[in-house]
Design an enzyme around this catalytic site. Sequence first.
Site, PDB file in Angstrom:
ATOM      1  CE  LYS A 115     -10.108  -5.590 -22.414  1.00 35.14           C
ATOM      2  NZ  LYS A 115     -11.515  -5.748 -21.944  1.00 35.14           N
ATOM      3  CE  LYS A 127     -15.574 -11.092 -22.889  1.00 38.38           C
ATOM      4  NZ  LYS A 127     -14.979  -9.975 -22.146  1.00 38.38           N
ATOM      5  N   GLY A 166     -16.974 -12.401 -15.410  1.00 34.67           N
ATOM      6  CA  GLY A 166     -18.212 -11.824 -15.920  1.00 34.67           C
ATOM      7  C   GLY A 166     -18.007 -10.920 -17.123  1.00 34.67           C
ATOM      8  CG  ASP A 167     -18.390  -9.047 -21.213  1.00 37.84           C
ATOM      9  OD1 ASP A 167     -17.369  -8.351 -21.132  1.00 37.84           O
ATOM     10  OD2 ASP A 167     -19.239  -8.857 -22.109  1.00 37.84           O
TER      11      ASP A 167
HETATM   12  P1  NDP Z   1     -23.896  -5.350 -17.659  1.00 41.61           P
HETATM   13  O1  NDP Z   1     -24.647  -6.511 -18.145  1.00 41.61           O
HETATM   14  O2  NDP Z   1     -23.712  -5.149 -16.200  1.00 41.61           O
HETATM   15  O3  NDP Z   1     -24.538  -3.999 -18.232  1.00 41.61           O
HETATM   16  C1  NDP Z   1     -24.651  -3.787 -19.591  1.00 41.61           C
HETATM   17  C2  NDP Z   1     -25.341  -2.446 -19.822  1.00 41.61           C
HETATM   18  O4  NDP Z   1     -25.233  -2.104 -21.202  1.00 41.61           O
HETATM   19  C3  NDP Z   1     -26.818  -2.471 -19.508  1.00 41.61           C
HETATM   20  O5  NDP Z   1     -27.240  -1.204 -19.125  1.00 41.61           O
HETATM   21  C4  NDP Z   1     -27.415  -2.869 -20.855  1.00 41.61           C
HETATM   22  O6  NDP Z   1     -28.757  -2.468 -21.030  1.00 41.61           O
HETATM   23  C5  NDP Z   1     -26.516  -2.125 -21.817  1.00 41.61           C
HETATM   24  N1  NDP Z   1     -26.445  -2.868 -23.073  1.00 41.61           N
HETATM   25  C6  NDP Z   1     -25.980  -4.132 -23.247  1.00 41.61           C
HETATM   26  N2  NDP Z   1     -26.117  -4.520 -24.521  1.00 41.61           N
HETATM   27  C7  NDP Z   1     -26.678  -3.481 -25.154  1.00 41.61           C
HETATM   28  C8  NDP Z   1     -27.063  -3.261 -26.492  1.00 41.61           C
HETATM   29  N3  NDP Z   1     -26.903  -4.208 -27.431  1.00 41.61           N
HETATM   30  N4  NDP Z   1     -27.600  -2.051 -26.805  1.00 41.61           N
HETATM   31  C9  NDP Z   1     -27.771  -1.108 -25.857  1.00 41.61           C
HETATM   32  N5  NDP Z   1     -27.423  -1.261 -24.564  1.00 41.61           N
HETATM   33  C10 NDP Z   1     -26.883  -2.419 -24.227  1.00 41.61           C
HETATM   34  O7  NDP Z   1     -22.490  -5.425 -18.416  1.00 41.61           O
HETATM   35  P2  NDP Z   1     -21.116  -4.693 -18.042  1.00 41.61           P
HETATM   36  O8  NDP Z   1     -21.364  -3.369 -17.430  1.00 41.61           O
HETATM   37  O9  NDP Z   1     -20.270  -5.671 -17.340  1.00 41.61           O
HETATM   38  O10 NDP Z   1     -20.475  -4.504 -19.506  1.00 41.61           O
HETATM   39  C11 NDP Z   1     -20.618  -3.307 -20.258  1.00 41.61           C
HETATM   40  C12 NDP Z   1     -19.494  -3.213 -21.283  1.00 41.61           C
HETATM   41  O11 NDP Z   1     -18.226  -3.202 -20.610  1.00 41.61           O
HETATM   42  C13 NDP Z   1     -19.408  -4.384 -22.279  1.00 41.61           C
HETATM   43  O12 NDP Z   1     -18.917  -3.895 -23.515  1.00 41.61           O
HETATM   44  C14 NDP Z   1     -18.345  -5.288 -21.653  1.00 41.61           C
HETATM   45  O13 NDP Z   1     -17.728  -6.110 -22.606  1.00 41.61           O
HETATM   46  C15 NDP Z   1     -17.390  -4.231 -21.129  1.00 41.61           C
HETATM   47  N6  NDP Z   1     -16.461  -4.653 -20.068  1.00 41.61           N
HETATM   48  C16 NDP Z   1     -16.911  -5.225 -18.921  1.00 41.61           C
HETATM   49  C17 NDP Z   1     -16.018  -5.575 -17.922  1.00 41.61           C
HETATM   50  C18 NDP Z   1     -16.459  -6.109 -16.609  1.00 41.61           C
HETATM   51  O14 NDP Z   1     -15.606  -6.311 -15.748  1.00 41.61           O
HETATM   52  N7  NDP Z   1     -17.750  -6.355 -16.385  1.00 41.61           N
HETATM   53  C19 NDP Z   1     -14.568  -5.403 -18.115  1.00 41.61           C
HETATM   54  C20 NDP Z   1     -14.208  -4.718 -19.328  1.00 41.61           C
HETATM   55  C21 NDP Z   1     -15.138  -4.382 -20.259  1.00 41.61           C
HETATM   56  P3  NDP Z   1     -29.929  -3.575 -20.989  1.00 41.61           P
HETATM   57  O15 NDP Z   1     -30.065  -3.942 -19.539  1.00 41.61           O
HETATM   58  O16 NDP Z   1     -31.119  -2.882 -21.535  1.00 41.61           O
HETATM   59  O17 NDP Z   1     -29.469  -4.721 -21.841  1.00 41.61           O
HETATM   60  O1  2IT Z   2     -13.808  -7.478 -21.079  1.00 46.43           O
HETATM   61  C1  2IT Z   2     -13.233  -7.743 -20.003  1.00 46.43           C
HETATM   62  O2  2IT Z   2     -12.070  -7.419 -19.783  1.00 46.43           O
HETATM   63  C2  2IT Z   2     -14.021  -8.439 -18.968  1.00 46.43           C
HETATM   64  N1  2IT Z   2     -15.201  -8.707 -19.167  1.00 46.43           N
HETATM   65  C3  2IT Z   2     -13.370  -8.847 -17.678  1.00 46.43           C
HETATM   66  C4  2IT Z   2     -12.629 -10.147 -17.833  1.00 46.43           C
HETATM   67  C5  2IT Z   2     -12.082 -10.734 -16.571  1.00 46.43           C
HETATM   68  O3  2IT Z   2     -11.530 -11.843 -16.697  1.00 46.43           O
HETATM   69  O4  2IT Z   2     -12.162 -10.155 -15.497  1.00 46.43           O
END
Ligand code: NDP
Ligand code: 2IT
Length: 446
Positions: A115, A127, A166-167
């Site tokens: 990525k 990570k 974050g993640d």
């Molecule tokens: P958040 O913690 O902000 O939100 C996660 C959301 O997904 C919540 O609504 C949560 O619900 C739900 N969720 C998490 N785990 C589960 C599960 N096991 N089953 C069902 N629902 C689930 O995280 P992000 O929005 O940052 O991340 C979401 C996805 O995007 C992840 O896969 C992450 O790796 C990916 N990502 C994030 C990036 C970023 O910049 N933040 C960048 C690229 C990818 P609940 O509150 O009930 O747990």
């Molecule tokens: O999955 C991802 O790409 C992230 N959670 C963001 C990683 C980052 O360093 O901004």
Amino acid sequence: MLNEKLTVVFNEVIARNPGEAEFHQAAQEVIECLGPVLTRHPEIGRHKIINRICEPERQIIFRIPWVDDNNEVQINRGFRVEFNSALGPYKGGLRFHPSVYLGIIKFLGFEQIFKNALTGLPIGGGKGGSDFNPKGKSDGEIMRFCQSFMTELYRHIGEHTDVPAGDIGVGGREIGFLFGQYKRITNRYESGVLTGKGLDWGGSLVRTEATGYGSVYFVDEMLKVRGSSFEGKTAVVSGSGNVAIYTSEKIHELGGKVVACSDSNGYIHDRDGIDIELVKQIKEVQRGRISEYVQERKSAKYIEGGNIWEIPCEIAMPSATENEISGKDAKTLVGNGCIAVGEGANMPSTPEAVKVFLGTEIAYGPGKAANAGGVATSALEMQQNASRDSWTFEYTDRRLRAIMKNIHESCYETAEEYGSPGNYVVGANISGFLKVANSMLSMGVI
Ligand code: NDP
Ligand code: 2IT
């Protein structure tokens, strides 16, 4: 399918990483695409580049003791997998979720290598995270946990070494506590050591929105190739966290309508289009549950424990977590007339679901391409920190848009070049891989 050489490589991954199903899955998807690369570039095989990429450069596992509000001692496990630094310092998020174990962090770190390469920016892949469950914890508990986490992590990271962000479960609040502790322990104001910082202390505009906006920009590019757009389309976005919220916001801006989103307890369905400001209020301000939405919007329905992919949509953007779309869900989406899938989450589609998508005309954008806007904007935050500068929202968003367009183009062109036109999985994996592989070849056996 795997050829003989690649089968040996993949079997070695399984044998060396027992029980790590998610890592096996992520590795298999990449390795499966590399047959034609080895044929064209036998030196990659000779120098064992794939074998080397599958073995993290460094893996750190540590104890995180902390004291909860009842004065009980709690112990969690922390991880940082520094996977590959051929292109730059290790870069990738931290995940706090009870499901976290080494196999999850390795899958995420592995995906991150390719990525990050796709972004065209100088960042390696890594990570980290913990099996800590932030749900229901007070701010004080979150702070003490973050401080304990950083008390070990600080010796492994740095602006030129490894830059976490974050993640799932880690947002602006957590990055603040982590940065504060890093600064205190090291006695250094080293802005570039973490990204996703607050805007008053070194953060970048657009970083909060970047993953969601970027995923929508990527899908928009896929739609453009087909002479289509978001205008007038119905969309379903799973999750209701950082990625889901800003994905939905951008879809609305581009004239689409998001009718459903979710959390791990259930989903909401609002035929009039999800009210994003209300979701922000519930999730970002109140830290509540998505079920609370229906108390404010009587026209909407909350379905506890339901399957969000049963809601008919033209565009699906899984933005919650890994393996949330099964083969059966994929067939349901196809049957309901879905034309595009853009993965905001990492590896949200099971291998069976990916197979279904690739066997149809659907535009399928895999996570490592579609959600790269988050980490790309993190790299832009590092750039601003290094030059002690801060850019405007408009300029940063323009950069993000251009990066997503480039990623789309390189995936699209690489897929054509390697005989799989329209297959963004092949395009993303080969394009990202080649950049890392060529850099490793130049640097010798390291
Ligand atoms: P958040 O913690 O902000 O939100 C996660 C959301 O997904 C919540 O609504 C949560 O619900 C739900 N969720 C998490 N785990 C589960 C599960 N096991 N089953 C069902 N629902 C689930 O995280 P992000 O929005 O940052 O991340 C979401 C996805 O995007 C992840 O896969 C992450 O790796 C990916 N990502 C994030 C990036 C970023 O910049 N933040 C960048 C690229 C990818 P609940 O509150 O009930 O747990
Ligand atoms: O999955 C991802 O790409 C992230 N959670 C963001 C990683 C980052 O360093 O901004």
